[in-house]
Design a protein around this motif. Structure first.
Motif, PDB file in Angstrom:
ATOM      1  N   PRO A  38       0.826  -1.210   0.000  1.00 23.22           N
ATOM      2  CA  PRO A  38       0.000   0.000   0.000  1.00 23.22           C
ATOM      3  C   PRO A  38       0.857   1.255   0.000  1.00 23.22           C
ATOM      4  O   PRO A  38       2.069   1.214   0.227  1.00 23.22           O
ATOM      5  CB  PRO A  38      -0.824  -0.139   1.287  1.00 23.22           C
ATOM      6  N   ALA A  39       0.200   2.366  -0.246  1.00 18.98           N
ATOM      7  CA  ALA A  39       0.946   3.624  -0.396  1.00 18.98           C
ATOM      8  C   ALA A  39       1.637   4.042   0.895  1.00 18.98           C
ATOM      9  O   ALA A  39       2.731   4.612   0.862  1.00 18.98           O
ATOM     10  CB  ALA A  39      -0.006   4.721  -0.874  1.00 18.98           C
ATOM     11  N   TYR A  40       1.031   3.759   2.061  1.00 19.10           N
ATOM     12  CA  TYR A  40       1.631   4.224   3.309  1.00 19.10           C
ATOM     13  C   TYR A  40       2.794   3.350   3.768  1.00 19.10           C
ATOM     14  O   TYR A  40       3.458   3.673   4.752  1.00 19.10           O
ATOM     15  CB  TYR A  40       0.580   4.307   4.422  1.00 19.10           C
ATOM     16  N   LEU A  41       3.060   2.227   3.088  1.00 19.69           N
ATOM     17  CA  LEU A  41       4.202   1.385   3.427  1.00 19.69           C
ATOM     18  C   LEU A  41       5.356   1.533   2.450  1.00 19.69           C
ATOM     19  O   LEU A  41       6.442   1.006   2.705  1.00 19.69           O
ATOM     20  CB  LEU A  41       3.780  -0.087   3.477  1.00 19.69           C
ATOM     21  N   SER A  42       5.153   2.183   1.342  1.00 19.00           N
ATOM     22  CA  SER A  42       6.192   2.284   0.322  1.00 19.00           C
ATOM     23  C   SER A  42       6.469   3.743   0.011  1.00 19.00           C
ATOM     24  O   SER A  42       5.655   4.631   0.276  1.00 19.00           O
ATOM     25  CB  SER A  42       5.766   1.550  -0.954  1.00 19.00           C
ATOM     26  N   THR A  43       7.635   3.962  -0.544  1.00 19.48           N
ATOM     27  CA  THR A  43       8.019   5.296  -0.999  1.00 19.48           C
ATOM     28  C   THR A  43       8.038   5.287  -2.518  1.00 19.48           C
ATOM     29  O   THR A  43       8.652   4.431  -3.146  1.00 19.48           O
ATOM     30  CB  THR A  43       9.414   5.666  -0.466  1.00 19.48           C
ATOM     31  N   THR A  44       7.327   6.203  -3.101  1.00 17.45           N
ATOM     32  CA  THR A  44       7.247   6.281  -4.555  1.00 17.45           C
ATOM     33  C   THR A  44       8.074   7.440  -5.067  1.00 17.45           C
ATOM     34  O   THR A  44       8.424   8.367  -4.324  1.00 17.45           O
ATOM     35  CB  THR A  44       5.786   6.461  -4.991  1.00 17.45           C
ATOM     36  N   ASN A  81      11.979   0.121  -6.413  1.00 19.24           N
ATOM     37  CA  ASN A  81      12.144   0.879  -5.172  1.00 19.24           C
ATOM     38  C   ASN A  81      10.843   0.910  -4.374  1.00 19.24           C
ATOM     39  O   ASN A  81      10.857   0.818  -3.140  1.00 19.24           O
ATOM     40  CB  ASN A  81      12.595   2.302  -5.499  1.00 19.24           C
ATOM     41  N   ARG A  82       9.714   1.020  -5.065  1.00 22.32           N
ATOM     42  CA  ARG A  82       8.430   1.040  -4.366  1.00 22.32           C
ATOM     43  C   ARG A  82       8.182  -0.285  -3.647  1.00 22.32           C
ATOM     44  O   ARG A  82       7.739  -0.311  -2.500  1.00 22.32           O
ATOM     45  CB  ARG A  82       7.301   1.305  -5.368  1.00 22.32           C
ATOM     46  N   TYR A  83       8.475  -1.400  -4.303  1.00 29.88           N
ATOM     47  CA  TYR A  83       8.247  -2.707  -3.694  1.00 29.88           C
ATOM     48  C   TYR A  83       9.293  -3.003  -2.619  1.00 29.88           C
ATOM     49  O   TYR A  83       8.980  -3.540  -1.557  1.00 29.88           O
ATOM     50  CB  TYR A  83       8.289  -3.782  -4.779  1.00 29.88           C
ATOM     51  N   HIS A  84      10.560  -2.647  -2.875  1.00 36.07           N
ATOM     52  CA  HIS A  84      11.635  -2.938  -1.928  1.00 36.07           C
ATOM     53  C   HIS A  84      11.498  -2.105  -0.663  1.00 36.07           C
ATOM     54  O   HIS A  84      11.812  -2.574   0.439  1.00 36.07           O
ATOM     55  CB  HIS A  84      12.986  -2.682  -2.593  1.00 36.07           C
ATOM     56  N   SER A  85      11.022  -0.869  -0.805  1.00 39.48           N
ATOM     57  CA  SER A  85      10.916   0.009   0.361  1.00 39.48           C
ATOM     58  C   SER A  85       9.865  -0.475   1.344  1.00 39.48           C
ATOM     59  O   SER A  85       9.884  -0.077   2.511  1.00 39.48           O
ATOM     60  CB  SER A  85      10.580   1.433  -0.089  1.00 39.48           C
ATOM     61  N   ALA A  86       8.922  -1.338   0.894  1.00 42.64           N
ATOM     62  CA  ALA A  86       7.873  -1.816   1.795  1.00 42.64           C
ATOM     63  C   ALA A  86       8.402  -2.906   2.716  1.00 42.64           C
ATOM     64  O   ALA A  86       8.317  -2.795   3.942  1.00 42.64           O
ATOM     65  CB  ALA A  86       6.683  -2.329   0.986  1.00 42.64           C
ATOM     66  N   TRP A  87       8.961  -3.981   2.148  1.00 43.89           N
ATOM     67  CA  TRP A  87       9.376  -5.079   3.021  1.00 43.89           C
ATOM     68  C   TRP A  87      10.668  -4.769   3.767  1.00 43.89           C
ATOM     69  O   TRP A  87      10.967  -5.396   4.787  1.00 43.89           O
ATOM     70  CB  TRP A  87       9.529  -6.374   2.227  1.00 43.89           C
ATOM     71  N   SER A  88      11.456  -3.792   3.295  1.00 40.41           N
ATOM     72  CA  SER A  88      12.680  -3.448   4.026  1.00 40.41           C
ATOM     73  C   SER A  88      12.378  -2.720   5.331  1.00 40.41           C
ATOM     74  O   SER A  88      13.202  -2.726   6.253  1.00 40.41           O
ATOM     75  CB  SER A  88      13.586  -2.586   3.146  1.00 40.41           C
ATOM     76  N   LYS A  89      11.179  -2.104   5.430  1.00 46.67           N
ATOM     77  CA  LYS A  89      10.841  -1.402   6.668  1.00 46.67           C
ATOM     78  C   LYS A  89      10.669  -2.363   7.833  1.00 46.67           C
ATOM     79  O   LYS A  89      10.869  -1.985   8.987  1.00 46.67           O
ATOM     80  CB  LYS A  89       9.554  -0.596   6.469  1.00 46.67           C
ATOM     81  N   ALA A  90      10.277  -3.604   7.547  1.00 45.27           N
ATOM     82  CA  ALA A  90      10.099  -4.565   8.639  1.00 45.27           C
ATOM     83  C   ALA A  90      11.420  -4.940   9.292  1.00 45.27           C
ATOM     84  O   ALA A  90      11.438  -5.397  10.440  1.00 45.27           O
ATOM     85  CB  ALA A  90       9.408  -5.815   8.101  1.00 45.27           C
ATOM     86  N   PHE A  91      12.553  -4.750   8.601  1.00 47.94           N
ATOM     87  CA  PHE A  91      13.860  -5.141   9.139  1.00 47.94           C
ATOM     88  C   PHE A  91      14.753  -3.937   9.438  1.00 47.94           C
ATOM     89  O   PHE A  91      15.526  -3.976  10.405  1.00 47.94           O
ATOM     90  CB  PHE A  91      14.579  -6.064   8.147  1.00 47.94           C
ATOM     91  N   TYR A  92      14.647  -2.897   8.629  1.00 46.18           N
ATOM     92  CA  TYR A  92      15.568  -1.773   8.763  1.00 46.18           C
ATOM     93  C   TYR A  92      14.862  -0.458   9.077  1.00 46.18           C
ATOM     94  O   TYR A  92      15.533   0.564   9.215  1.00 46.18           O
ATOM     95  CB  TYR A  92      16.380  -1.596   7.472  1.00 46.18           C
ATOM     96  N   GLY A  93      13.545  -0.466   9.175  1.00 40.19           N
ATOM     97  CA  GLY A  93      12.826   0.774   9.404  1.00 40.19           C
ATOM     98  C   GLY A  93      12.800   1.161  10.870  1.00 40.19           C
ATOM     99  O   GLY A  93      13.268   0.441  11.762  1.00 40.19           O
ATOM    100  N   SER A  94      12.221   2.308  11.130  1.00 42.80           N
ATOM    101  CA  SER A  94      12.066   2.796  12.498  1.00 42.80           C
ATOM    102  C   SER A  94      10.993   1.984  13.214  1.00 42.80           C
ATOM    103  O   SER A  94      10.220   1.253  12.577  1.00 42.80           O
ATOM    104  CB  SER A  94      11.684   4.277  12.472  1.00 42.80           C
ATOM    105  N   PRO A  95      10.918   2.068  14.545  1.00 47.77           N
ATOM    106  CA  PRO A  95       9.865   1.333  15.264  1.00 47.77           C
ATOM    107  C   PRO A  95       8.459   1.675  14.775  1.00 47.77           C
ATOM    108  O   PRO A  95       7.595   0.802  14.715  1.00 47.77           O
ATOM    109  CB  PRO A  95      10.084   1.749  16.721  1.00 47.77           C
ATOM    110  N   ALA A  96       8.233   2.939  14.428  1.00 44.52           N
ATOM    111  CA  ALA A  96       6.904   3.314  13.924  1.00 44.52           C
ATOM    112  C   ALA A  96       6.622   2.639  12.581  1.00 44.52           C
ATOM    113  O   ALA A  96       5.506   2.155  12.334  1.00 44.52           O
ATOM    114  CB  ALA A  96       6.811   4.833  13.789  1.00 44.52           C
TER     115      ALA A  96
END
Length: 208
Positions: free
Chosen positions: A34-40, A88-103
């Motif tokens: 979804p849009a709020y999990l990825s960066t476009t 980048n849109r697809y990679h930015s979503a699942w990378s947040k679960a491992f490398y993203g901030s707590p939020a």
């Protein structure tokens, strides 16, 4: 010597396709991510596609030595940019679960919890609808069986009534025929006795 030139029909350039996260309709689940999990890369301007066989303005005609290397290279760069944007849109979503901030990690987990709840609710609704369909099918089968048995019973009663009436009519006919035969025989015997009584041959009255 005049150079031979030719003109080709103009091809309307296709519009740049919109990413799935933007173009997809408001379905129940929607595209992933979804849009709020990825960066476009919406801020990046995607160059328009060019027609390789169309001459750039102000030229309107091409000759036999026309080359399309630059046009194809332009379209190929455009393709690479669009692939990089989608990656980048697809990679930015699942990378947040491992490398993203707590939020971001919490938003990622919340998305899958909500999706799982929605799938469970849909599965329960599907089971309930399936159960209702089976109950309706069973009720229809029971009603059809009841109608068949009622029709069979009515047919049996109708046939029984017809055969009973046929039997009674035959019985009455046979009884009437037997009674008429007895009456005819009695009258015939009476006539014979009267004839024998007054016949001169039977003067002694020995014949009955």
């Amino acid at each position: 010597m005049t150079t031979q030139t030719t003109s080709l029909p103009r091809i309307t350039p296709k519009a740049t396709p919109t990413p799935r996260s933007i173009s997809a309709g408001g379905g129940k689940y929607g595209p992933y991510p979804p849009a709020y999990l990825s960066t476009t890369w919406d801020h990046m301007k995607i160059p328009e596609r060019v027609n390789p066989i169309a001459p750039p303005p102000p030229k309107k005609r091409i000759n036999m030595s026309w080359e399309t290397t630059d046009q194809h290279w332009h379209n190929d760069k455009r393709r690479i940019i669009m692939q990089q944007r989608e990656h980048n849109r697809y990679h930015s979503a699942w990378s947040k679960a491992f490398y993203g901030s707590p939020a971001d990690q919490e938003a990622y987990r919340r998305h899958f919890r909500q999706t799982l709840k929605q799938q469970m609710a849909d599965q329960d609704q599907h089971k309930q609808q399936n159960l209702k369909d089976k109950v309706r099918e069973s009720e229809t089968a029971v009603e059809y069986d009841r109608q068949c048995r009622s029709q069979d019973f009515n047919s049996f009663v109708k046939k029984y009534t017809y055969l009973k009436q046929f039997r009674d009519d035959n019985k009455n006919y046979m009884e009437d025929k037997w009674q008429q035969r007895r009456v005819d025989r009695h009258e015939e015997n009476k006539t014979d006795r009267e004839v024998l009584r007054f016949n001169p041959i039977n003067w002694s009255g020995t014949l009955k």
